[in-house]
Design an enzyme around this catalytic site. Structure first.
Site, PDB file in Angstrom:
ATOM      1  N   ASP A 184     -17.246 -32.042   6.803  1.00 20.76           N
ATOM      2  CA  ASP A 184     -16.456 -32.395   7.978  1.00 20.76           C
ATOM      3  C   ASP A 184     -15.961 -31.118   8.625  1.00 20.76           C
ATOM      4  O   ASP A 184     -15.979 -30.047   8.003  1.00 20.76           O
ATOM      5  CB  ASP A 184     -15.281 -33.298   7.593  1.00 20.76           C
ATOM      6  CG  ASP A 184     -14.819 -34.211   8.719  1.00 20.76           C
ATOM      7  OD1 ASP A 184     -15.296 -34.039   9.873  1.00 20.76           O
ATOM      8  OD2 ASP A 184     -13.984 -35.097   8.471  1.00 20.76           O
ATOM      9  N   ASP A 185     -15.532 -31.234   9.876  1.00 19.93           N
ATOM     10  CA  ASP A 185     -15.015 -30.061  10.570  1.00 19.93           C
ATOM     11  C   ASP A 185     -13.657 -29.651  10.036  1.00 19.93           C
ATOM     12  O   ASP A 185     -13.367 -28.471   9.882  1.00 19.93           O
ATOM     13  CB  ASP A 185     -14.954 -30.306  12.086  1.00 19.93           C
ATOM     14  CG  ASP A 185     -14.179 -31.556  12.488  1.00 19.93           C
ATOM     15  OD1 ASP A 185     -13.726 -32.326  11.612  1.00 19.93           O
ATOM     16  OD2 ASP A 185     -14.031 -31.783  13.708  1.00 19.93           O
ATOM     17  N   ASP A 191      -7.219 -32.748   7.573  1.00 19.16           N
ATOM     18  CA  ASP A 191      -5.870 -32.690   8.125  1.00 19.16           C
ATOM     19  C   ASP A 191      -4.889 -33.236   7.091  1.00 19.16           C
ATOM     20  O   ASP A 191      -4.366 -32.510   6.257  1.00 19.16           O
ATOM     21  CB  ASP A 191      -5.827 -33.480   9.440  1.00 19.16           C
ATOM     22  CG  ASP A 191      -4.515 -33.324  10.202  1.00 19.16           C
ATOM     23  OD1 ASP A 191      -3.450 -33.174   9.566  1.00 19.16           O
ATOM     24  OD2 ASP A 191      -4.541 -33.374  11.437  1.00 19.16           O
TER      25      ASP A 191
END
Length: 169
Positions: free
Chosen positions: A104-105, A108
């Site tokens: 994933d980028d 969070d």
């Protein structure tokens, strides 16, 4: 100070060049660390949509031809909600995730990765960027950013003038 900062006021802007360099660095960090006898990985799975560009670069750099996606929706604009799986890879190919890189980028809060990790507990989770709350859910990442930073990825951007962070002169 005039009140709480909006997400764009403490922004980390990522260019296409930067995401490419950082995704290549992620691939290099993962190279020869897979469970295969030669340290190889058997597949790359991108968490859509943000993980698609980094996953493509990682797959290219590591010469992995089996590439798939898992679609998880957890944001509505800039508000994170409860993540839900919209689509997932073939169960037979995935198994428990052993030998699979899930890319994933950004991690969070870690909610998305927690959901996917429950599905594939032996997969290796890699992100390009990581915030402190999500770091425990990721196995490998390149750059840490503060929890209150909003990351602007190039696929979300258009070129335009932006006021300076402090002052207007």
């Amino acid at each position: 100070m005039t009140g709480p900062q909006l997400p764009h006021e403490k922004g980390f802007h990522i260019s296409w060049d930067q995401i490419h360099r950082d995704s290549r660095a992620l691939a290099w960090r993962l190279d020869k660390h897979g469970p295969g006898k030669d340290g190889s990985w058997r597949a790359v799975v991108a968490i859509t949509r943000g993980g698609m560009a980094p996953a493509m670069i990682v797959a290219r750099e590591l010469d992995i031809r089996t590439v798939d996606t898992i679609s998880v929706k957890s944001y509505h604009h800039q508000t994170q909600g409860k993540p839900m799986v919209l689509n997932k890879p073939d169960g037979e190919m995935m198994g428990d995730g052993e030998g699979v890189l899930i890319v994933d980028d950004l991690v969070d809060s870690g909610k998305t990765l927690h959901l996917v990790r429950d599905m594939y507990p032996k997969a290796h989770f890699a992100t390009v960027y990581a915030k402190p709350k999500g770091e425990p859910m990721v196995d490998t990442f390149i750059t840490g950013v503060s929890q209150d930073t909003w990351i602007f990825f190039p696929w979300d951007m258009a070129l335009q003038y932006v006021e300076p962070y402090r002052g207007t002169d």
